[in-house]
Write a protein that holds these residues in place. Structure first.
Motif, PDB file in Angstrom:
ATOM      1  N   THR A  48      23.423  42.889   7.639  1.00 51.09           N
ATOM      2  CA  THR A  48      22.399  42.725   6.605  1.00 51.09           C
ATOM      3  C   THR A  48      22.531  43.765   5.488  1.00 51.09           C
ATOM      4  OG1 THR A  48      20.826  44.024   7.912  1.00 51.09           O
ATOM      5  CG2 THR A  48      20.717  41.630   8.127  1.00 51.09           C
ATOM      6  N   ALA A  49      22.610  45.025   5.839  1.00 53.69           N
ATOM      7  CA  ALA A  49      22.628  46.086   4.815  1.00 53.69           C
ATOM      8  C   ALA A  49      23.926  46.069   4.008  1.00 53.69           C
ATOM      9  CB  ALA A  49      22.421  47.448   5.467  1.00 53.69           C
ATOM     10  N   CYS A  50      25.038  45.868   4.676  1.00 54.37           N
ATOM     11  CA  CYS A  50      26.328  45.930   3.977  1.00 54.37           C
ATOM     12  C   CYS A  50      26.571  44.680   3.124  1.00 54.37           C
ATOM     13  CB  CYS A  50      27.466  46.127   4.978  1.00 54.37           C
ATOM     14  SG  CYS A  50      27.280  47.630   5.967  1.00 54.37           S
ATOM     15  N   LYS A  51      26.102  43.554   3.618  1.00 55.59           N
ATOM     16  CA  LYS A  51      26.326  42.287   2.917  1.00 55.59           C
ATOM     17  C   LYS A  51      25.544  42.213   1.609  1.00 55.59           C
ATOM     18  CE  LYS A  51      26.679  37.390   3.801  1.00 55.59           C
ATOM     19  NZ  LYS A  51      26.530  36.325   4.783  1.00 55.59           N
ATOM     20  N   ARG A  52      24.523  43.041   1.463  1.00 56.82           N
ATOM     21  CA  ARG A  52      23.748  43.029   0.219  1.00 56.82           C
ATOM     22  C   ARG A  52      24.609  43.356  -0.995  1.00 56.82           C
ATOM     23  NH1 ARG A  52      19.148  47.016   1.529  1.00 56.82           N
ATOM     24  NH2 ARG A  52      19.459  46.680   3.725  1.00 56.82           N
ATOM     25  N   CYS A  53      25.641  44.182  -0.793  1.00 56.83           N
ATOM     26  CA  CYS A  53      26.432  44.647  -1.944  1.00 56.83           C
ATOM     27  C   CYS A  53      27.848  44.095  -2.013  1.00 56.83           C
ATOM     28  CB  CYS A  53      26.500  46.169  -1.945  1.00 56.83           C
ATOM     29  SG  CYS A  53      24.881  46.943  -2.127  1.00 56.83           S
ATOM     30  N   HIS A  54      28.408  43.696  -0.883  1.00 54.85           N
ATOM     31  CA  HIS A  54      29.807  43.245  -0.891  1.00 54.85           C
ATOM     32  C   HIS A  54      30.089  42.385   0.332  1.00 54.85           C
ATOM     33  CE1 HIS A  54      30.722  46.265   2.188  1.00 54.85           C
ATOM     34  NE2 HIS A  54      30.030  47.117   1.455  1.00 54.85           N
ATOM     35  N   LYS A  55      31.283  41.778   0.323  1.00 52.38           N
ATOM     36  CA  LYS A  55      31.667  40.954   1.474  1.00 52.38           C
ATOM     37  C   LYS A  55      31.826  41.836   2.707  1.00 52.38           C
ATOM     38  CE  LYS A  55      36.710  40.888   1.467  1.00 52.38           C
ATOM     39  NZ  LYS A  55      37.207  40.672   2.774  1.00 52.38           N
ATOM     40  N   LEU A  56      31.612  41.261   3.844  1.00 56.56           N
ATOM     41  CA  LEU A  56      31.760  42.013   5.092  1.00 56.56           C
ATOM     42  C   LEU A  56      33.213  42.002   5.538  1.00 56.56           C
ATOM     43  CD1 LEU A  56      28.663  40.848   7.159  1.00 56.56           C
ATOM     44  CD2 LEU A  56      28.963  42.944   5.841  1.00 56.56           C
ATOM     45  N   TYR A  57      33.672  43.139   5.975  1.00 57.01           N
ATOM     46  CA  TYR A  57      35.014  43.249   6.531  1.00 57.01           C
ATOM     47  C   TYR A  57      34.923  43.089   8.038  1.00 57.01           C
ATOM     48  CZ  TYR A  57      36.311  45.047   1.990  1.00 57.01           C
ATOM     49  OH  TYR A  57      36.533  45.173   0.641  1.00 57.01           O
ATOM     50  N   GLU A  58      35.979  42.531   8.595  1.00 59.37           N
ATOM     51  CA  GLU A  58      36.052  42.455  10.049  1.00 59.37           C
ATOM     52  C   GLU A  58      36.172  43.873  10.584  1.00 59.37           C
ATOM     53  OE1 GLU A  58      35.781  39.910  12.238  1.00 59.37           O
ATOM     54  OE2 GLU A  58      35.243  38.707  10.490  1.00 59.37           O
ATOM     55  N   PRO A  59      35.415  44.215  11.607  1.00 56.39           N
ATOM     56  CA  PRO A  59      35.515  45.572  12.157  1.00 56.39           C
ATOM     57  C   PRO A  59      36.936  45.950  12.581  1.00 56.39           C
ATOM     58  CG  PRO A  59      33.554  44.508  12.972  1.00 56.39           C
ATOM     59  CD  PRO A  59      34.338  43.457  12.223  1.00 56.39           C
ATOM     60  N   THR A  60      37.741  44.966  12.928  1.00 52.15           N
ATOM     61  CA  THR A  60      39.107  45.243  13.371  1.00 52.15           C
ATOM     62  C   THR A  60      40.076  45.502  12.217  1.00 52.15           C
ATOM     63  OG1 THR A  60      39.543  42.868  13.452  1.00 52.15           O
ATOM     64  CG2 THR A  60      38.852  43.919  15.499  1.00 52.15           C
ATOM     65  N   GLU A  61      39.618  45.331  10.970  1.00 54.48           N
ATOM     66  CA  GLU A  61      40.488  45.563   9.815  1.00 54.48           C
ATOM     67  C   GLU A  61      40.802  47.044   9.610  1.00 54.48           C
ATOM     68  OE1 GLU A  61      39.888  43.474   6.041  1.00 54.48           O
ATOM     69  OE2 GLU A  61      38.457  42.192   7.093  1.00 54.48           O
ATOM     70  N   PHE A  62      39.982  47.920  10.174  1.00 56.17           N
ATOM     71  CA  PHE A  62      40.152  49.354   9.973  1.00 56.17           C
ATOM     72  C   PHE A  62      40.138  50.075  11.316  1.00 56.17           C
ATOM     73  CE2 PHE A  62      37.877  47.684   6.246  1.00 56.17           C
ATOM     74  CZ  PHE A  62      38.792  48.002   5.248  1.00 56.17           C
ATOM     75  N   THR A  63      40.801  51.217  11.345  1.00 52.79           N
ATOM     76  CA  THR A  63      40.792  52.045  12.551  1.00 52.79           C
ATOM     77  C   THR A  63      39.469  52.801  12.621  1.00 52.79           C
ATOM     78  OG1 THR A  63      41.692  54.001  11.458  1.00 52.79           O
ATOM     79  CG2 THR A  63      43.298  52.406  12.347  1.00 52.79           C
TER      80      THR A  63
END
Length: 97
Positions: A48-63
Motif C-alpha cells: 500500500t505505502a510503496c505503490k502510492r508513488c511507484h510500481k512495486l518491485y518483486e522482493p526477489t529483484e534485490f538482495t
C-alpha cells in the motif's frame, strides 16, 4: 633548509588529502525479529505505502543488502515508523527466489 621543510610538508599534506576516505555503510535493520503476523503486516505496508508513488518491485529483484539501501531511502518518504520499516524489510527478505 626552510624550503626543503616546506616542500616536504606540502607533499605530506597532498598525499594525505589524496587517500581514499572511508564511507559510512548503510546500517541494516535488525535481522528478522518479526513474527509471522508482523511480516504479513510488512507485506501489506509494502503493497500500500510503496505503490502510492511507484510500481512495486518483486522482493526477489534485490538482495537483502540492496533492500537496506532502498528502504533506508524510501521509508522516510513513506513516513514509516522504525517498527514498520523493520516489518517491511523482514517481509522483502523473507520472500524466497
Amino acid at each position: 633548509m626552510k624550503s626543503l621543510f616546506a616542500a616536504a610538508t606540502f607533499i605530506l599534506v597532498l598525499l594525505a588529502s589524496c587517500t581514499p576516505k572511508s564511507t559510512p555503510v548503510a546500517e541494516a535493520p535488525k535481522s528478522a525479529t518479526s513474527t509471522a503476523e508482523q511480516i504479513a503486516q510488512g507485506k501489506t505496508i509494502y503493497e500500500t505505502a510503496c505503490k502510492r508513488c511507484h510500481k512495486l518491485y518483486e522482493p526477489t529483484e534485490f538482495t537483502s543488502v540492496e533492500w537496506v539501501g532502498i528502504l533506508n531511502a524510501m521509508a522516510p518518504k513513506a513516513k514509516l515508523t522504525d517498527e514498520q520499516h523493520q516489518w517491511v524489510y523482514d517481509y522483502v527478505v523473507s520472500v524466497k527466489k
